[in-house]
Scaffold this motif. Structure first.
Motif, PDB file in Angstrom:
ATOM      1  N   LEU A  35      44.156   6.605 -43.456  1.00  0.00           N
ATOM      2  CA  LEU A  35      42.766   6.710 -43.881  1.00  0.00           C
ATOM      3  C   LEU A  35      42.660   7.937 -44.768  1.00  0.00           C
ATOM      4  N   ALA A  36      42.149   7.768 -45.965  1.00  0.00           N
ATOM      5  CA  ALA A  36      41.972   8.891 -46.885  1.00  0.00           C
ATOM      6  C   ALA A  36      40.544   8.869 -47.407  1.00  0.00           C
ATOM      7  N   VAL A  37      39.867  10.002 -47.295  1.00  0.00           N
ATOM      8  CA  VAL A  37      38.475  10.126 -47.734  1.00  0.00           C
ATOM      9  C   VAL A  37      38.366  11.405 -48.553  1.00  0.00           C
ATOM     10  N   GLY A  38      37.622  11.353 -49.631  1.00  0.00           N
ATOM     11  CA  GLY A  38      37.429  12.540 -50.456  1.00  0.00           C
ATOM     12  C   GLY A  38      36.100  12.493 -51.173  1.00  0.00           C
ATOM     13  N   GLY A  39      35.629  13.633 -51.565  1.00  0.00           N
ATOM     14  CA  GLY A  39      34.369  13.719 -52.301  1.00  0.00           C
ATOM     15  C   GLY A  39      34.202  15.110 -52.867  1.00  0.00           C
ATOM     16  N   GLY A  40      33.177  15.279 -53.645  1.00  0.00           N
ATOM     17  CA  GLY A  40      32.920  16.581 -54.224  1.00  0.00           C
ATOM     18  C   GLY A  40      31.683  16.559 -55.079  1.00  0.00           C
ATOM     19  N   PHE A  41      31.345  17.721 -55.614  1.00  0.00           N
ATOM     20  CA  PHE A  41      30.207  17.797 -56.520  1.00  0.00           C
ATOM     21  C   PHE A  41      30.426  18.923 -57.521  1.00  0.00           C
ATOM     22  N   ASP A  42      29.723  18.813 -58.643  1.00  0.00           N
ATOM     23  CA  ASP A  42      29.779  19.804 -59.715  1.00  0.00           C
ATOM     24  C   ASP A  42      28.392  20.373 -59.933  1.00  0.00           C
ATOM     25  N   VAL A  43      28.328  21.649 -60.219  1.00  0.00           N
ATOM     26  CA  VAL A  43      27.072  22.302 -60.586  1.00  0.00           C
ATOM     27  C   VAL A  43      27.304  22.971 -61.929  1.00  0.00           C
ATOM     28  N   GLY A  44      26.575  22.506 -62.940  1.00  0.00           N
ATOM     29  CA  GLY A  44      26.697  23.083 -64.274  1.00  0.00           C
ATOM     30  C   GLY A  44      25.470  23.908 -64.611  1.00  0.00           C
ATOM     31  N   LEU A  45      25.688  25.074 -65.165  1.00  0.00           N
ATOM     32  CA  LEU A  45      24.597  25.958 -65.560  1.00  0.00           C
ATOM     33  C   LEU A  45      24.451  25.951 -67.075  1.00  0.00           C
ATOM     34  N   ARG A  46      23.263  26.200 -67.558  1.00  0.00           N
ATOM     35  CA  ARG A  46      23.012  26.209 -69.005  1.00  0.00           C
ATOM     36  C   ARG A  46      23.832  27.273 -69.724  1.00  0.00           C
ATOM     37  N   SER A  47      24.205  28.315 -69.012  1.00  0.00           N
ATOM     38  CA  SER A  47      24.995  29.393 -69.620  1.00  0.00           C
ATOM     39  C   SER A  47      26.430  28.960 -69.921  1.00  0.00           C
ATOM     40  N   GLY A  48      26.832  27.780 -69.427  1.00  0.00           N
ATOM     41  CA  GLY A  48      28.173  27.279 -69.697  1.00  0.00           C
ATOM     42  C   GLY A  48      29.110  27.335 -68.506  1.00  0.00           C
ATOM     43  N   TRP A  49      28.687  27.914 -67.398  1.00  0.00           N
ATOM     44  CA  TRP A  49      29.524  27.973 -66.197  1.00  0.00           C
ATOM     45  C   TRP A  49      29.470  26.650 -65.460  1.00  0.00           C
ATOM     46  N   LEU A  50      30.613  26.221 -64.903  1.00  0.00           N
ATOM     47  CA  LEU A  50      30.690  24.993 -64.118  1.00  0.00           C
ATOM     48  C   LEU A  50      31.388  25.306 -62.804  1.00  0.00           C
ATOM     49  N   PHE A  51      30.711  25.009 -61.689  1.00  0.00           N
ATOM     50  CA  PHE A  51      31.268  25.194 -60.354  1.00  0.00           C
ATOM     51  C   PHE A  51      31.567  23.826 -59.774  1.00  0.00           C
ATOM     52  N   SER A  52      32.756  23.641 -59.225  1.00  0.00           N
ATOM     53  CA  SER A  52      33.143  22.365 -58.619  1.00  0.00           C
ATOM     54  C   SER A  52      33.667  22.612 -57.211  1.00  0.00           C
ATOM     55  N   LEU A  53      33.290  21.737 -56.289  1.00  0.00           N
ATOM     56  CA  LEU A  53      33.780  21.785 -54.918  1.00  0.00           C
ATOM     57  C   LEU A  53      34.316  20.403 -54.579  1.00  0.00           C
ATOM     58  N   LEU A  54      35.569  20.327 -54.102  1.00  0.00           N
ATOM     59  CA  LEU A  54      36.204  19.072 -53.739  1.00  0.00           C
ATOM     60  C   LEU A  54      36.668  19.154 -52.294  1.00  0.00           C
ATOM     61  N   LEU A  55      36.420  18.106 -51.530  1.00  0.00           N
ATOM     62  CA  LEU A  55      36.829  18.036 -50.134  1.00  0.00           C
ATOM     63  C   LEU A  55      37.635  16.765 -49.920  1.00  0.00           C
ATOM     64  N   GLY A  56      38.695  16.837 -49.121  1.00  0.00           N
ATOM     65  CA  GLY A  56      39.508  15.669 -48.837  1.00  0.00           C
ATOM     66  C   GLY A  56      40.014  15.684 -47.410  1.00  0.00           C
ATOM     67  N   TYR A  57      40.235  14.489 -46.888  1.00  0.00           N
ATOM     68  CA  TYR A  57      40.732  14.343 -45.517  1.00  0.00           C
ATOM     69  C   TYR A  57      41.638  13.127 -45.481  1.00  0.00           C
ATOM     70  N   GLU A  58      42.794  13.254 -44.821  1.00  0.00           N
ATOM     71  CA  GLU A  58      43.708  12.124 -44.680  1.00  0.00           C
ATOM     72  C   GLU A  58      44.306  12.145 -43.277  1.00  0.00           C
ATOM     73  N   GLN A  59      44.348  10.966 -42.678  1.00  0.00           N
ATOM     74  CA  GLN A  59      44.947  10.828 -41.348  1.00  0.00           C
ATOM     75  C   GLN A  59      45.716   9.521 -41.314  1.00  0.00           C
TER      76      GLN A  59
END
Length: 108
Positions: A35-59
């Motif tokens: 079983l493999a599950v993953g997800g994430g999200f991105d937050v982009g700012l007008r100043s040009g910075w991009l923050f990304s968070l990714l999470l994953g799990y496998e069993q």
């Protein structure tokens, strides 16, 4: 995913200078009933910075679990602004300046 058989034969060849017959590799499966599950999200700012968070799990059956976290910070073009949109805006600005010099839109 579930494996139908415990092995498979894989044929490989080169893209550049291929040979007439594929090389055969005999592979066995591992981590059946995984079983493999993953997800994430991105937050982009007008100043040009991009923050990304990714999470994953496998069993997998008969194996330990595996979790992962990915963090990414990048700086570049402002979020939501494509190169085509930036080119179009620059073109419109140039046309506007040329029109002001010629006196477009003024009643004569």
């Amino acid at each position: 995913r579930q494996s139908l058989e415990n092995n498979s034969d894989v044929g490989i060849n080169y893209v550049l200078m291929p040979v007439n017959r594929d090389y055969q590799l005999g592979l066995s499966s591992y981590n059946d009933d995984a079983l493999a599950v993953g997800g994430g999200f991105d937050v982009g700012l007008r100043s040009g910075w991009l923050f990304s968070l990714l999470l994953g799990y496998e069993q997998g059956r008969n194996s330990a679990t595996n979790g992962s976290i990915g963090l990414r910070l990048s700086f570049g073009q402002a979020a939501g602004t494509s190169p085509e949109a930036a080119d179009q805006a620059a073109l419109q600005e140039e046309e506007g300046q040329a029109c002001r010099r010629r006196g477009c839109g003024r009643g004569r």
